[in-house]
Design an enzyme around this catalytic site. Structure first.
Site, PDB file in Angstrom:
ATOM      1  N   TYR A   1      36.372  -1.657  25.894  1.00 56.90           N
ATOM      2  CA  TYR A   1      36.195  -1.445  24.454  1.00 56.90           C
ATOM      3  C   TYR A   1      34.716  -1.451  24.117  1.00 56.90           C
ATOM      4  O   TYR A   1      33.876  -1.898  24.904  1.00 56.90           O
ATOM      5  CB  TYR A   1      36.941  -2.499  23.633  1.00 56.90           C
ATOM      6  CG  TYR A   1      36.279  -3.865  23.602  1.00 56.90           C
ATOM      7  CD1 TYR A   1      35.339  -4.189  22.610  1.00 56.90           C
ATOM      8  CD2 TYR A   1      36.568  -4.836  24.555  1.00 56.90           C
ATOM      9  CE1 TYR A   1      34.728  -5.436  22.578  1.00 56.90           C
ATOM     10  CE2 TYR A   1      35.968  -6.076  24.526  1.00 56.90           C
ATOM     11  CZ  TYR A   1      35.047  -6.369  23.535  1.00 56.90           C
ATOM     12  OH  TYR A   1      34.434  -7.601  23.511  1.00 56.90           O
ATOM     13  N   CYS A   2      34.386  -0.967  22.915  1.00 55.57           N
ATOM     14  CA  CYS A   2      32.991  -0.998  22.463  1.00 55.57           C
ATOM     15  C   CYS A   2      32.938  -1.238  20.954  1.00 55.57           C
ATOM     16  O   CYS A   2      33.578  -2.160  20.456  1.00 55.57           O
ATOM     17  CB  CYS A   2      32.228   0.244  22.906  1.00 55.57           C
ATOM     18  SG  CYS A   2      32.952   1.821  22.410  1.00 55.57           S
ATOM     19  N   ARG A   3      32.194  -0.414  20.218  1.00 53.58           N
ATOM     20  CA  ARG A   3      31.921  -0.704  18.807  1.00 53.58           C
ATOM     21  C   ARG A   3      33.033  -0.303  17.851  1.00 53.58           C
ATOM     22  O   ARG A   3      33.116  -0.827  16.735  1.00 53.58           O
ATOM     23  CB  ARG A   3      30.632   0.013  18.382  1.00 53.58           C
ATOM     24  CG  ARG A   3      29.379  -0.549  19.011  1.00 53.58           C
ATOM     25  CD  ARG A   3      28.188   0.350  18.747  1.00 53.58           C
ATOM     26  NE  ARG A   3      26.947  -0.238  19.246  1.00 53.58           N
ATOM     27  CZ  ARG A   3      25.842   0.451  19.483  1.00 53.58           C
ATOM     28  NH1 ARG A   3      25.843   1.770  19.287  1.00 53.58           N
ATOM     29  NH2 ARG A   3      24.760  -0.146  19.934  1.00 53.58           N
TER      30      ARG A   3
ATOM     31  N   CYS B   1      33.038   5.190  19.016  1.00 50.47           N
ATOM     32  CA  CYS B   1      31.932   4.812  19.887  1.00 50.47           C
ATOM     33  C   CYS B   1      32.183   5.416  21.265  1.00 50.47           C
ATOM     34  O   CYS B   1      33.267   5.238  21.838  1.00 50.47           O
ATOM     35  CB  CYS B   1      31.824   3.292  19.977  1.00 50.47           C
ATOM     36  SG  CYS B   1      30.562   2.700  21.109  1.00 50.47           S
TER      37      CYS B   1
ATOM     38  N   TYR C   1      35.547  -3.879  18.765  1.00 47.60           N
ATOM     39  CA  TYR C   1      35.417  -5.292  18.407  1.00 47.60           C
ATOM     40  C   TYR C   1      35.620  -5.558  16.917  1.00 47.60           C
ATOM     41  O   TYR C   1      36.328  -6.510  16.558  1.00 47.60           O
ATOM     42  CB  TYR C   1      34.060  -5.828  18.857  1.00 47.60           C
ATOM     43  CG  TYR C   1      33.778  -7.203  18.299  1.00 47.60           C
ATOM     44  CD1 TYR C   1      34.487  -8.308  18.760  1.00 47.60           C
ATOM     45  CD2 TYR C   1      32.832  -7.395  17.290  1.00 47.60           C
ATOM     46  CE1 TYR C   1      34.262  -9.572  18.226  1.00 47.60           C
ATOM     47  CE2 TYR C   1      32.597  -8.652  16.756  1.00 47.60           C
ATOM     48  CZ  TYR C   1      33.309  -9.740  17.223  1.00 47.60           C
ATOM     49  OH  TYR C   1      33.090 -10.986  16.694  1.00 47.60           O
TER      50      TYR C   1
END
Length: 231
Positions: A178-180, A184, A208
């Site tokens: 996962y990221c932003r 993303c 997140y």
């Protein structure tokens, strides 16, 4: 006495919020603030805007009560004015765009889906599998964003360091990256890279900020990392 009805007064205020969202730079600034509070200087570097433009966009967001500020010495730090509400608003905007705007659908197909056509993992599914110890959660955001908050139990390997740190990842257990947020590119890049190397890997459905806004378990790092900037 004003002739404006209560409904019209509410709609006028909501229109101000909608107008504040009406610029792609302001949407990007909100995405960055979803990772944690930032100074104008930091946001300027992350969004690749000059200081004056960044400050102007932030003031518009502040007037619409989408962001708020606090002082830390001589620095003014910005944060989302209500993580749950603002993140939910951004999520709803994205869903409407994906459903109704042809250009959004084209970009999703040509760029995002081309890199990962598999169905992403839902937050509730990830939580269940994480608690059972069945997956490794991989956070590919920069280290300073990870330090401000991350999915509880996640391993942080920034996307720029992924190739040289592959040995830290398990070969026989599924990895969820996962990221932003949902747009993303970091997690898409990570998934594509890891699959070419034979890893079993999928993406979280968003990022997140959405995980945190849903009230799911998060952690904050104790140490202060060096700031790393990549848009």
């Amino acid at each position: 006495m004003s002739s404006c009805s209560p409904k019209q007064a509410i709609f006028a205020s909501l229109a101000e919020v909608a107008q504040a969202l009406g610029h792609h730079h302001r949407l990007e600034l909100l995405e960055h603030l979803g990772q944690g509070e930032r100074s104008v200087e930091d946001l300027s570097a992350r969004a690749k805007l000059n200081f004056a433009n960044t400050s102007r966009h932030l003031q518009i967001l502040r007037r619409a009560r989408l962001v708020e500020t606090r002082r830390n010495g001589k620095r003014v730090l910005y944060s989302l004015a209500g993580d749950v509400e603002v993140v939910s608003l951004m999520h709803a905007l994205g869903r409407v765009g994906e459903r109704n705007i042809a250009e959004v659908g084209r970009v999703m197909t040509d760029f995002f889906h081309a890199r990962d056509a598999l169905e992403p993992v839902a937050r509730t599914e990830l939580l269940t599998r994480l608690q059972a110890g069945l997956v490794t959660v991989l956070d590919v955001r920069p280290e300073d964003e990870f330090a401000q908050g991350h999915v509880a139990g996640a391993l942080n390997i920034p996307i720029d360091e992924l190739e040289r740190r592959l040995k830290e990842l398990p070969r026989r257990r599924e990895i969820i990256a996962y990221c932003r947020g949902p747009y993303c590119i970091f997690s898409f890049e990570a998934v594509a890279e890891l699959r070419t190397r034979g890893y079993l890997v999928r993406r979280l459905e968003d990022g997140y900020p959405e995980w945190k806004a849903a009230g799911l378990p998060v952690e904050v790092s104790d140490r202060e990392p060096a700031i790393s900037i990549r848009s």
